[in-house]
Design a protein around this motif. Structure first.
Motif, mmCIF file in Angstrom:
data_model
loop_
_atom_site.group_PDB
_atom_site.id
_atom_site.type_symbol
_atom_site.label_atom_id
_atom_site.label_comp_id
_atom_site.label_asym_id
_atom_site.label_seq_id
_atom_site.Cartn_x
_atom_site.Cartn_y
_atom_site.Cartn_z
ATOM 1 N N VAL A 403 2.600 15.923 -6.488
ATOM 2 C CA VAL A 403 1.150 15.761 -6.346
ATOM 3 C C VAL A 403 0.834 14.551 -5.474
ATOM 4 N N ALA A 404 1.588 13.479 -5.638
ATOM 5 C CA ALA A 404 1.359 12.260 -4.859
ATOM 6 C C ALA A 404 1.582 12.491 -3.365
ATOM 7 N N GLY A 405 2.380 13.507 -3.023
ATOM 8 C CA GLY A 405 2.659 13.789 -1.621
ATOM 9 C C GLY A 405 1.567 14.548 -0.907
ATOM 10 N N ILE A 406 0.529 14.984 -1.629
ATOM 11 C CA ILE A 406 -0.579 15.705 -0.999
ATOM 12 C C ILE A 406 -1.367 14.736 -0.117
ATOM 13 N N LYS A 407 -1.570 15.094 1.144
ATOM 14 C CA LYS A 407 -2.186 14.174 2.106
ATOM 15 C C LYS A 407 -3.668 13.934 1.822
ATOM 16 N N ASN A 408 -4.392 15.025 1.535
ATOM 17 C CA ASN A 408 -5.827 14.910 1.325
ATOM 18 C C ASN A 408 -6.086 14.216 -0.019
ATOM 19 N N ILE A 409 -6.764 13.053 0.030
ATOM 20 C CA ILE A 409 -6.940 12.243 -1.180
ATOM 21 C C ILE A 409 -7.772 12.976 -2.226
ATOM 22 N N ALA A 410 -8.813 13.691 -1.781
ATOM 23 C CA ALA A 410 -9.669 14.398 -2.730
ATOM 24 C C ALA A 410 -8.892 15.498 -3.445
ATOM 25 N N ILE A 411 -8.115 16.260 -2.687
ATOM 26 C CA ILE A 411 -7.313 17.331 -3.288
ATOM 27 C C ILE A 411 -6.236 16.734 -4.183
ATOM 28 N N GLN A 412 -5.687 15.591 -3.770
ATOM 29 C CA GLN A 412 -4.669 14.928 -4.583
ATOM 30 C C GLN A 412 -5.238 14.567 -5.952
ATOM 31 N N HIS A 413 -6.448 14.027 -5.968
ATOM 32 C CA HIS A 413 -7.080 13.642 -7.226
ATOM 33 C C HIS A 413 -7.316 14.868 -8.109
ATOM 34 N N GLU A 414 -7.884 15.924 -7.518
ATOM 35 C CA GLU A 414 -8.164 17.136 -8.285
ATOM 36 C C GLU A 414 -6.870 17.748 -8.821
ATOM 37 N N SER A 415 -5.817 17.696 -8.020
ATOM 38 C CA SER A 415 -4.536 18.262 -8.438
ATOM 39 C C SER A 415 -3.924 17.450 -9.574
ATOM 40 N N ALA A 416 -4.142 16.139 -9.555
ATOM 41 C CA ALA A 416 -3.644 15.294 -10.650
ATOM 42 C C ALA A 416 -4.347 15.653 -11.958
ATOM 43 N N VAL A 417 -5.666 15.894 -11.879
ATOM 44 C CA VAL A 417 -6.415 16.316 -13.071
ATOM 45 C C VAL A 417 -5.879 17.659 -13.569
ATOM 46 N N GLN A 418 -5.621 18.564 -12.616
ATOM 47 C CA GLN A 418 -5.088 19.881 -12.972
ATOM 48 C C GLN A 418 -3.707 19.759 -13.614
ATOM 49 N N LEU A 419 -2.882 18.858 -13.075
ATOM 50 C CA LEU A 419 -1.546 18.644 -13.627
ATOM 51 C C LEU A 419 -1.637 18.182 -15.079
ATOM 52 N N ALA A 420 -2.573 17.302 -15.371
ATOM 53 C CA ALA A 420 -2.748 16.836 -16.748
ATOM 54 C C ALA A 420 -3.045 18.005 -17.674
ATOM 55 N N GLY A 421 -3.888 18.931 -17.213
ATOM 56 C CA GLY A 421 -4.210 20.095 -18.022
ATOM 57 C C GLY A 421 -3.013 21.003 -18.229
ATOM 58 N N ILE A 422 -2.212 21.219 -17.175
ATOM 59 C CA ILE A 422 -1.025 22.064 -17.290
ATOM 60 C C ILE A 422 -0.038 21.473 -18.289
ATOM 61 N N LEU A 423 0.099 20.147 -18.269
ATOM 62 C CA LEU A 423 1.044 19.479 -19.153
ATOM 63 C C LEU A 423 0.505 19.311 -20.570
ATOM 64 N N GLY A 424 -0.800 19.459 -20.727
ATOM 65 C CA GLY A 424 -1.400 19.252 -22.046
ATOM 66 C C GLY A 424 -1.527 17.789 -22.402
ATOM 67 N N ILE A 425 -1.647 16.920 -21.398
ATOM 68 C CA ILE A 425 -1.835 15.485 -21.626
ATOM 69 C C ILE A 425 -3.338 15.205 -21.674
ATOM 70 N N LEU A 426 -3.832 14.781 -22.807
ATOM 71 C CA LEU A 426 -5.272 14.598 -22.983
ATOM 72 C C LEU A 426 -5.814 13.425 -22.182
ATOM 73 N N ASP A 427 -5.004 12.379 -21.984
ATOM 74 C CA ASP A 427 -5.438 11.207 -21.222
ATOM 75 C C ASP A 427 -5.308 11.516 -19.724
ATOM 76 N N THR A 428 -6.321 12.191 -19.186
ATOM 77 C CA THR A 428 -6.293 12.619 -17.785
ATOM 78 C C THR A 428 -6.161 11.437 -16.835
ATOM 79 N N GLN A 429 -6.857 10.355 -17.119
ATOM 80 C CA GLN A 429 -6.841 9.199 -16.226
ATOM 81 C C GLN A 429 -5.445 8.586 -16.121
#
Length: 636
Positions: A403-429
């Motif tokens: 996820v960190a390798g995604i160039k577009n910063i906005a997409i990187q942020h959204e993908s990090a939020v999505q990753l938290a959901g996939i992993l089931g980690i409640l602390d998204t931040q």
């Protein structure tokens, strides 16, 4: 050999073939204003279009790599042809009969290796199509019918049949005037015990065409059990066929790909046929090789890296298909387009899916795709036990760097939020901060190496070092220099008023900024999505530019330019246009001086073709410079 082509005939060819029509065969063009067109340069990798075409003048020029000239120069460069080969090819397209100064016109004279090989393939394709109607080809017609392809479908795609004898095509092409050497070089024949024999025998034949529609090779499908060869046999590497640089169906799909900014990548010839017949006319396939960097370049020129552009991969749902999808994901960052994946149900390919469930099922397959990033991440984390804290932590450690390798910063942020959901980690931040931290580390490492980590497919620009920006080469920053003052003004406008300089600013090459610090800022704006991004996201634009800065020095300069007042009482399009013109005009004038120096070194006794090409470039540049002086921003 035929002699020198008559000058009047060369001029007739140049006038008869519109340059925009020729260039459009290779890349998508859109309006650049002032009657000009622009696109992504086919001669070097770039993110923003700096390649311009002037249909009224019959000229092209790239302000990124400085390639330029007329229609003939373009075809010579992109297809690696000699001057005479190019003129002969364009003359054939325009229906012009050429005259030669020595010996007159004789079509049997040598016309260049590439021209001859393409002609041999064109004749061979017709030969194979004719053979498909014969009694021997019944097995081939049955193969097509069993897969839902009728005679009209075969004709549309040029499918044919190669006779089972040893040398049917070889003898036929000999009768058309081709030498044994040419037949072997073309890959249509191969050496046998008693001379050349047909390479393809007793197989169903698909012509492989380049983006212009020329047949450059064949894909041959095994039909009989007593055929000991591979299931699919392709043309070997030749002067005109490089499997890593061709996409099956691109000639049929290119206009729809450009129109819709969408491409569908399938795995085989029959899959392309099935998709097109089902209404998915953007489908293309590789030819016996995996999807790679050269294929990406072909598609990027058609997609133009629009914000809505999308590349959709279709793979079987089995383990091999999933592995292929993950390989495709490795190239994902080389696209500016969004990449998605459509997994066919039950392990069926698009051809089998169409046969079993009809055209609508193929259309639905494409419509229900999944972002390739999401697919790859889910495949990655599926190897871990997400029911335990240790499993979730291990999955995060593996997926976060992706996820960190995604160039577009906005997409990187959204993908990090999505990753938290996939992993089931409640602390998204927590996940978002972890990804951002890894991205910063990657940028810092890239700066230390003089490059950018996770950058696009093009050769990375050298990143400025923290102590003294070092790229590109040029004079040190001098605010008393008129050139540097104008460059500074333009960068301030790009940061503070991007709507006044977009989209013209985004087409400027790094060479147009002579001060290395300003070149670094220009490159940073480009990495952040360009000034056009600032017109769409006014609130987050400057933050994004600062975030992608390669080091603290460049980041500080971005901040300085973003707050410094623009030196004009009225900051409007007129003032912005003046700065754009001055920066561009100085770059053009510099290039004119370089070309004049080259001409002086070549002298009258140098290579005439090289001298003519340089003289032609000089004329193009001088005309453009005069247009900038006369018409100002309208000429950009």
């Amino acid at each position: 050999m035929a002699g020198r082509i008559n000058d009047d005939d060369v001029k007739a060819v140049r006038d008869a073939v519109p340059i925009d029509a020729v260039v459009s065969e290779y890349l998508q063009l859109r309006s650049a204003g002032g009657g000009n067109l622009k696109g992504l340069c086919p001669f070097h990798d770039e993110k923003s279009p700096s390649f311009q075409v002037s249909p009224s003048k019959g000229l092209f020029h790239c302000f990124g790599c400085q390639e330029g000239g007329d229609t003939i120069a373009f075809v010579m460069k992109i297809d690696h042809l000699s001057f005479s080969e190019t003129v002969e090819r364009l003359a054939a397209q325009a229906g012009i009969t050429l005259r030669y100064e020595e010996g007159g016109y004789n079509p049997s004279h040598q016309r260049g290796e590439r021209i001859r090989l393409v002609e041999a393939h064109k004749i061979a394709a017709r030969f194979y199509v004719e053979q498909l109607d014969g009694p021997e080809a019944e097995i081939g017609r049955k193969f097509l019918a069993e897969r839902g392809f009728d005679q009209a479908a075969a004709q549309h795609f040029g499918v044919g049949y190669s006779p089972a004898g040893w040398d049917h095509l070889t003898r036929y092409l000999r009768g058309k005037g081709f030498s044994d050497k040419e037949l072997t070089l073309s890959g249509l024949s191969q050496e046998g015990r008693r001379g050349p024999i047909d390479r393809f025998r007793g197989r169903l034949m698909w012509p492989i065409r380049d983006i212009t529609g020329e047949v450059v090779g064949f894909g041959a499908r095994k039909l009989r059990d007593d055929d000991n060869g591979p299931k699919y046999l392709n043309t070997p590497e030749t002067a005109i066929y490089k499997k890593s640089q061709v996409l099956y169906g691109i000639d049929l799909a290119k206009k729809e790909i450009a129109r819709t900014s969408t491409a569908v990548v399938v795995e085989g010839y029959t899959d392309v046929m099935a998709c097109h017949l089902a209404g998915v006319t953007t489908a293309i396939a590789t030819c016996g090789t995996s999807f790679g960097g050269d294929h990406i370049k072909i598609l990027r020129r058609l997609l133009m890296d629009h914000a809505t552009a999308e590349v959709i991969f279709t793979f079987d749902g089995d383990a091999a298909g999933q592995k292929a999808a993950l390989r495709a994901f490795e190239d994902d960052q080389k696209f500016a387009a969004e990449t998605s994946i459509a997994i066919t149900p039950g392990g069926m390919d698009p051809c089998e899916l169409r046969l079993a469930e009809g055209d609508e099922s193929v259309q639905k397959l494409v419509e229900t795709r999944t972002p390739l990033f999401e697919f790859a991440i889910r495949q990655m984390v599926s190897r871990h036990n997400l029911e335990t804290p240790a499993g979730r932590a291990a999955a995060l450690d593996e997926a976060a760097p992706i996820v960190a390798g995604i160039k577009n910063i906005a997409i990187q942020h959204e993908s990090a939020v999505q990753l938290a959901g996939i992993l089931g980690i409640l602390d998204t931040q927590f996940v978002v901060k972890r990804v951002a931290q890894l991205a910063r580390w990657a940028r810092d490492r890239g700066s230390d190496r003089g490059g950018r980590a996770g950058g696009p497919a093009r050769a990375p620009h050298p990143a400025p070092a923290a102590s003294a920006p070092a790229a590109p080469s040029g004079p040190a920053l001098n605010l008393r220099s008129p050139a540097h003052r104008t460059e500074r003004e333009l960068l301030k406008l790009a940061l503070q008023h991007p709507e006044l300089v977009s989209p013209a600013f985004d087409a400027y090459g790094v060479d147009e900024f002579t001060a290395p610090p300003y070149a670094a800022v220009h490159r940073t704006i480009e990495e952040a999505g360009g000034a056009e991004q600032g017109t769409r996201d006014t609130s987050g634009y400057l933050a994004r530019v600062r975030d992608v800065a390669p080091d603290d020095t460049v980041r500080a300069l971005v901040t300085e330019l973003a707050v410094e007042a623009v030196h004009a009482r009225t900051v409007d399009e007129v003032y912005a246009g003046m700065q754009l013109v001055q920066v561009r005009l100085r770059a053009v004038d510099r290039r004119i001086r370089e070309v004049q120096g080259t001409m002086a070194r070549l002298g009258a006794g140098g290579d005439p073709e090289r001298y003519a090409a340089v003289a032609n470039e000089l004329w193009v540049l001088q005309q453009y410079a005069q247009s900038l002086r006369d018409r100002g921003a309208a000429a950009l």
